[in-house]
Design an enzyme around this catalytic site. Sequence first.
Site, PDB file in Angstrom:
ATOM      1  N   TYR A 152       1.590  26.883 -30.723  1.00 41.55           N
ATOM      2  CA  TYR A 152       0.234  26.230 -31.339  1.00 41.55           C
ATOM      3  C   TYR A 152      -0.077  26.989 -32.467  1.00 41.55           C
ATOM      4  O   TYR A 152      -0.395  26.805 -33.898  1.00 41.55           O
ATOM      5  CB  TYR A 152      -0.999  26.309 -30.244  1.00 41.55           C
ATOM      6  CG  TYR A 152      -2.069  25.589 -30.484  1.00 41.55           C
ATOM      7  CD1 TYR A 152      -2.156  24.363 -30.881  1.00 41.55           C
ATOM      8  CD2 TYR A 152      -3.190  26.413 -31.028  1.00 41.55           C
ATOM      9  CE1 TYR A 152      -3.379  23.776 -30.934  1.00 41.55           C
ATOM     10  CE2 TYR A 152      -4.456  25.998 -31.137  1.00 41.55           C
ATOM     11  CZ  TYR A 152      -4.530  24.520 -31.371  1.00 41.55           C
ATOM     12  OH  TYR A 152      -5.818  24.133 -31.818  1.00 41.55           O
ATOM     13  N   LYS A 156      -0.266  25.924 -36.402  1.00 40.44           N
ATOM     14  CA  LYS A 156      -1.447  26.053 -37.255  1.00 40.44           C
ATOM     15  C   LYS A 156      -1.510  26.838 -38.484  1.00 40.44           C
ATOM     16  O   LYS A 156      -2.020  26.673 -39.349  1.00 40.44           O
ATOM     17  CB  LYS A 156      -2.962  26.538 -36.234  1.00 40.44           C
ATOM     18  CG  LYS A 156      -3.138  25.600 -35.207  1.00 40.44           C
ATOM     19  CD  LYS A 156      -3.584  24.315 -35.752  1.00 40.44           C
ATOM     20  CE  LYS A 156      -4.377  23.220 -34.468  1.00 40.44           C
ATOM     21  NZ  LYS A 156      -4.635  22.056 -35.263  1.00 40.44           N
TER      22      LYS A 156
END
Length: 251
Positions: A152, A156
């Site tokens: 993640y 991002k």
Amino acid sequence: MSVARVGIVTGAARGIGAATAHRLASDRVAVAVVDLDEQAAKATVDAIAAAGGRALAVQADISDAAQVEAAVARVAEELGAPTILVNNAGITRDNLLFKMTESDWDQVMGVHLKGAFLMTKAVQKHMVDQQWGRVVNISSIAALGNRGQANYSTAKAGLQGFTKTLAIELGKFGVTANCIAPGFIASEMTKSTAERLGVDWEKFVAANAKQTPVQRVGEPDDIANAVSFLVAEASGFVSGQVLYVAGGPVS
């Protein structure tokens, strides 16, 4: 908006995406609510319509190129050429690195990075034709690193580099690209994080609020308000930026 615009928000069936769709509709943008969950997307559209807005529910897996092309074509046909895109869709497959599977990695990259790439590539054609466009990518403070989120956090952080490159490539066509990096937002995604950690939700929220300078956690509307600013006509000289909406300084 001085000119009627059409916008697409991915992952807009709930949470930050739904709040953003509602806010753009209140700004008189015709909004395509794109989500894998068709029924939830329709619920968002119904709520927007009940408030006097114009919206369309579109089911699509944004990591699939054919589905993205079909979704954008449908939006263009039913609402008009989309010139606002909010790449919000995201998933988590959290685990420590030594436990993380290849599938955990690939699924997160597929939605966050490939999805943003495919959606932006499909929509930018309309923006270039109109000589006006706004792209907002939803990143996270996790881009700075977060235990148990190697996939993640990487995705991002990648969105931030993608945003800056878009700003450079598309600026001459009247298109801006910016990134919003939320802090802790009370949402289904953060509730799932609390569950993964085995922490009571109310205690989890209270602990995060205490660590935040403004002494509260964020709400989806906090992000929607920032999106509204970045897609406005008046924000045409703001591009390639990462805006941390986190209730205080982020290092």
